[in-house]
Design a protein around this motif. Structure first.
Motif, PDB file in Angstrom:
ATOM      1  N   GLY A  33       0.974  -1.298   0.154  1.00 12.33           N
ATOM      2  CA  GLY A  33       0.009  -0.132   0.061  1.00 12.33           C
ATOM      3  C   GLY A  33       0.785   1.262   0.035  1.00 12.33           C
ATOM      4  O   GLY A  33       0.114   2.480   0.169  1.00 12.33           O
ATOM      5  N   SER A  34       2.098   1.157  -0.252  1.00  7.49           N
ATOM      6  CA  SER A  34       2.938   2.314  -0.364  1.00  7.49           C
ATOM      7  C   SER A  34       2.659   3.124  -1.400  1.00  7.49           C
ATOM      8  O   SER A  34       2.485   2.647  -2.598  1.00  7.49           O
ATOM      9  CB  SER A  34       4.374   1.924  -0.070  1.00  7.49           C
ATOM     10  N   PRO A  35       2.894   4.661  -1.425  1.00 10.10           N
ATOM     11  CA  PRO A  35       2.548   5.337  -2.525  1.00 10.10           C
ATOM     12  C   PRO A  35       3.715   5.136  -3.492  1.00 10.10           C
ATOM     13  O   PRO A  35       4.693   4.760  -3.402  1.00 10.10           O
ATOM     14  CB  PRO A  35       2.890   6.876  -2.026  1.00 10.10           C
ATOM     15  N   VAL A  36       3.206   5.405  -4.978  1.00 11.85           N
ATOM     16  CA  VAL A  36       4.279   5.165  -5.967  1.00 11.85           C
ATOM     17  C   VAL A  36       4.706   6.743  -6.225  1.00 11.85           C
ATOM     18  O   VAL A  36       3.911   7.668  -6.280  1.00 11.85           O
ATOM     19  CB  VAL A  36       3.338   4.559  -7.264  1.00 11.85           C
ATOM     20  N   LEU A  37       5.932   6.781  -6.356  1.00 15.00           N
ATOM     21  CA  LEU A  37       6.761   7.985  -6.647  1.00 15.00           C
ATOM     22  C   LEU A  37       7.727   7.692  -7.916  1.00 15.00           C
ATOM     23  O   LEU A  37       8.073   6.745  -8.111  1.00 15.00           O
ATOM     24  CB  LEU A  37       7.707   8.600  -5.360  1.00 15.00           C
ATOM     25  N   PHE A  38       7.900   9.092  -8.266  1.00 17.34           N
ATOM     26  CA  PHE A  38       8.864   9.036  -9.483  1.00 17.34           C
ATOM     27  C   PHE A  38      10.099   9.585  -9.191  1.00 17.34           C
ATOM     28  O   PHE A  38      10.318  10.435  -8.390  1.00 17.34           O
ATOM     29  CB  PHE A  38       8.187   9.827 -10.489  1.00 17.34           C
ATOM     30  N   LEU A  39      11.235   9.058  -9.600  1.00 18.44           N
ATOM     31  CA  LEU A  39      12.575   9.372  -9.588  1.00 18.44           C
ATOM     32  C   LEU A  39      12.906   9.538 -10.827  1.00 18.44           C
ATOM     33  O   LEU A  39      12.604   8.859 -11.793  1.00 18.44           O
ATOM     34  CB  LEU A  39      13.348   8.227  -8.914  1.00 18.44           C
ATOM     35  N   THR A  40      13.892  10.853 -11.246  1.00 13.07           N
ATOM     36  CA  THR A  40      14.184  11.299 -12.430  1.00 13.07           C
ATOM     37  C   THR A  40      15.680  11.373 -12.651  1.00 13.07           C
ATOM     38  O   THR A  40      16.288  11.506 -11.781  1.00 13.07           O
ATOM     39  CB  THR A  40      13.641  12.551 -12.956  1.00 13.07           C
ATOM     40  N   ALA A  41      16.038  11.202 -14.123  1.00 18.18           N
ATOM     41  CA  ALA A  41      17.363  11.339 -14.395  1.00 18.18           C
ATOM     42  C   ALA A  41      17.764  12.679 -15.079  1.00 18.18           C
ATOM     43  O   ALA A  41      18.639  12.805 -15.553  1.00 18.18           O
ATOM     44  CB  ALA A  41      17.730   9.990 -15.262  1.00 18.18           C
TER      45      ALA A  41
END
Length: 278
Positions: A33-41
């Motif tokens: 149930g953890s939030p989906v987060l974005f990491l960028t390059a």
């Protein structure tokens, strides 16, 4: 950095981060149930930022040692695999995604960003190749064949028990051969269809045991289909499958391109079985 040393960074997929994708992921939840987060390059001059879709997961369950133990826990594996799949599929409705293998984890967000930066060009190139394509699976199952029932002495009048047994075994063998013949014809018909529609094919090992159920699985292929031809492809397979009474043809999908996340040459090197493209 992660918010706590007790978590690891779990990566579901790589994608070009459009506004539509970011908006769609706003309420998305992943493993536990953890939030989906974005990491960028970081963006380039010609395309949006390339990013990893991630969640923070507990170190106690996703460390290397913990994963070795969990891989023997089928209930846990099923739960994680389903959560992983649900995130990838949800994202694939809004963008071309490059699914990563289940249980791809990094020590922290910085390590994940570093990996993303190092593979930026390879990921971006593969995403461009997969754009506007969808994966479908095609499986062929054999109908079960059993020996004709022994209806008693009247049925075998004049035959010895041994001769009657051999006759029943021969009848079963002939029935089984007929089913295999139909399966070969069905596979040939599918090959003819997919040669018209599929951009690539991956031949997966056939399934057995609980994955296939009581029927024998003799074909388990994945196809990369251009989106404009997806409905035509499915209709053509369904029409061809209707000709064969003794085999069951199952089409699965549409899926994110799990089977095509690696380029063909890399899939061939990594695969344990044969990989072919039309």
């Amino acid at each position: 950095m992660n918010t706590t040393d007790d978590t690891l960074t779990y990566v579901y997929a790589a994608a070009l981060l459009t506004k539509d994708l970011r908006d769609a992921a706003g309420s998305l939840r992943g493993i536990y149930g953890s939030p989906v987060l974005f990491l960028t390059a970081g963006p380039t001059a010609t395309q949006p930022a390339l990013g990893f879709a991630t969640s923070h997961v507990p170190h106690r369950d996703f460390s290397e040692h913990a994963l070795k133990n969990h891989f023997e826990d089928l209930d846990w594996l099923e739960s994680v695999a389903r959560a992983h799949h649900d995130v990838v599929q949800a994202l694939s409705l809004h963008a071309t995604v490059l699914p990563l293998r289940m249980a791809t984890v990094y020590q922290d967000d910085d390590r994940a960003r570093q990996a993303l930066a190092e593979q930026h060009n390879a990921f971006a190139d593969r995403i461009a190749q997969l754009a506007d394509h969808t994966e479908f699976g095609v499986k062929i199952y054999l109908a079960s064949t059993t020996a004709p029932p022994d209806t008693g002495p009247a049925a075998d009048a004049g035959n010895t028990p041994g001769k009657a047994y051999l006759q029943r075994r021969r009848a079963q063998h002939n029935a089984q051969e007929a089913v295999y013949s139909q399966a070969q014809k069905a596979a040939a018909a599918i090959d003819a269809i997919t040669s018209r529609y599929a951009s690539q094919r991956v031949r997966h090992p056939t399934q057995s045991g609980t994955l296939s159920g009581p029927a024998e699985n003799v074909l388990n292929d994945a196809y990369l289909i251009p989106d404009p031809y997806a409905e035509q492809f499915q209709a053509a397979i369904a029409e061809a499958a209707g000709v064969f009474d003794d085999v069951r043809v199952e089409v699965t999908g549409p899926w994110a391109p799990y089977s095509f996340a690696m380029p063909p040459a890399e899939r061939h090197n990594a695969a344990t079985g044969e990989e072919r493209t039309p």
